[in-house]
Design an enzyme around this catalytic site. Sequence first.
Site, PDB file in Angstrom:
ATOM      1  N   ASP A  67       0.818  -1.211   0.000  1.00  0.00           N
ATOM      2  CA  ASP A  67       0.000   0.000   0.000  1.00  0.00           C
ATOM      3  C   ASP A  67       0.850   1.259   0.000  1.00  0.00           C
ATOM      4  OD1 ASP A  67       0.903  -0.449   2.598  1.00  0.00           O
ATOM      5  OD2 ASP A  67      -1.068  -0.924   3.386  1.00  0.00           O
ATOM      6  N   ASP A 136      -7.815  -2.428  13.926  1.00  0.00           N
ATOM      7  CA  ASP A 136      -9.206  -2.623  13.499  1.00  0.00           C
ATOM      8  C   ASP A 136      -9.368  -3.865  12.610  1.00  0.00           C
ATOM      9  OD1 ASP A 136      -7.983  -1.829  11.171  1.00  0.00           O
ATOM     10  OD2 ASP A 136      -9.214  -0.049  10.839  1.00  0.00           O
ATOM     11  N   HIS A 138      -7.565  -4.588   9.863  1.00  0.00           N
ATOM     12  CA  HIS A 138      -7.274  -4.449   8.431  1.00  0.00           C
ATOM     13  C   HIS A 138      -6.010  -5.219   8.031  1.00  0.00           C
ATOM     14  CE1 HIS A 138      -4.897  -0.452   9.286  1.00  0.00           C
ATOM     15  NE2 HIS A 138      -4.036  -1.434   9.197  1.00  0.00           N
ATOM     16  N   GLU A 143      -9.773  -1.605   5.119  1.00  0.00           N
ATOM     17  CA  GLU A 143     -10.431  -1.285   6.381  1.00  0.00           C
ATOM     18  C   GLU A 143     -11.706  -2.132   6.552  1.00  0.00           C
ATOM     19  OE1 GLU A 143      -8.680   0.206   8.366  1.00  0.00           O
ATOM     20  OE2 GLU A 143      -8.288   2.312   7.934  1.00  0.00           O
TER      21      GLU A 143
END
Length: 259
Positions: A67, A136, A138, A143
């Site tokens: 990413d 979270d 991811h 996400e």
Amino acid sequence: MEIIIQPSSQEVCSLAARIVAKLVREKPAAVIGLPTGGTPRPMYAELVRMHQTEQLDFSRVTTFNLDEYVGLGPDHPCSYHYYMTENFFNHVNIPEKQTHVPDGLAEDVPDFCRHYESAIREAGGIDLQILGIGEDGHIGFNEPTSSLASRTRIKTLTQKTVDANKRFFKSDEIVPRHVITLGVGTIMEAKRCLLIACGQGKAVAVAAMVEGPVTAMTPASALQFHPSVVLLVDEAAAGRLALGDYYRSVYRNKPDWQR
Ligand code: PGA
């Protein structure tokens, strides 16, 4: 999924580096998917050490990063391209043309993403995808509520991820909200995955990924459907696993031929 619990983050990263080194020695032209962030830094340091002192040869390896922030170019100190150059590419013998990081400055993001996917396919697919996990749940920057079939694309970060990543930026800098990330579906096509997670802050996400239901609310849980995943965690990140003792005993009692 093979779950390996190590006493500390240093041991997690040195075992991760040994897994990468074994692949590169067995398959010198391996295609490796790479993560950034705080967790893998010691892994890169160990791989650099192995290159410098144990002749670990990256000259035929191809890499694809997971990413990048939209808007940050390779010269921006907070870009993942810069991170890779500083932590790894500058210190090993991998030719630049064999390294790929999503282009945060791409003018046509969807077109760039299609090209990134094609480049992975043309390289023969990813042999080993190394991953971190967000608090979270991811993977990459997929996400919660990301499609579990998603491909490389633009995503908007949650406030939680923006806050978690503030530590890498100067206090007066704004953390970009948009990123380009490999999709969950893209990650699932890697032949093997190695996910590393350290620290208590990751314990809830790790437990949800391994022992929770497969759900887009925890994108990492899609890995339950992947045939070859190693999860490497320190004791702190393993703290919420209901079957922690079982995973420790599986690892202790592995038959020799599996080691
Ligand atoms: P970290 O990031 O290694 O900086 O905790 C992991 C991730 O967000 O995937």
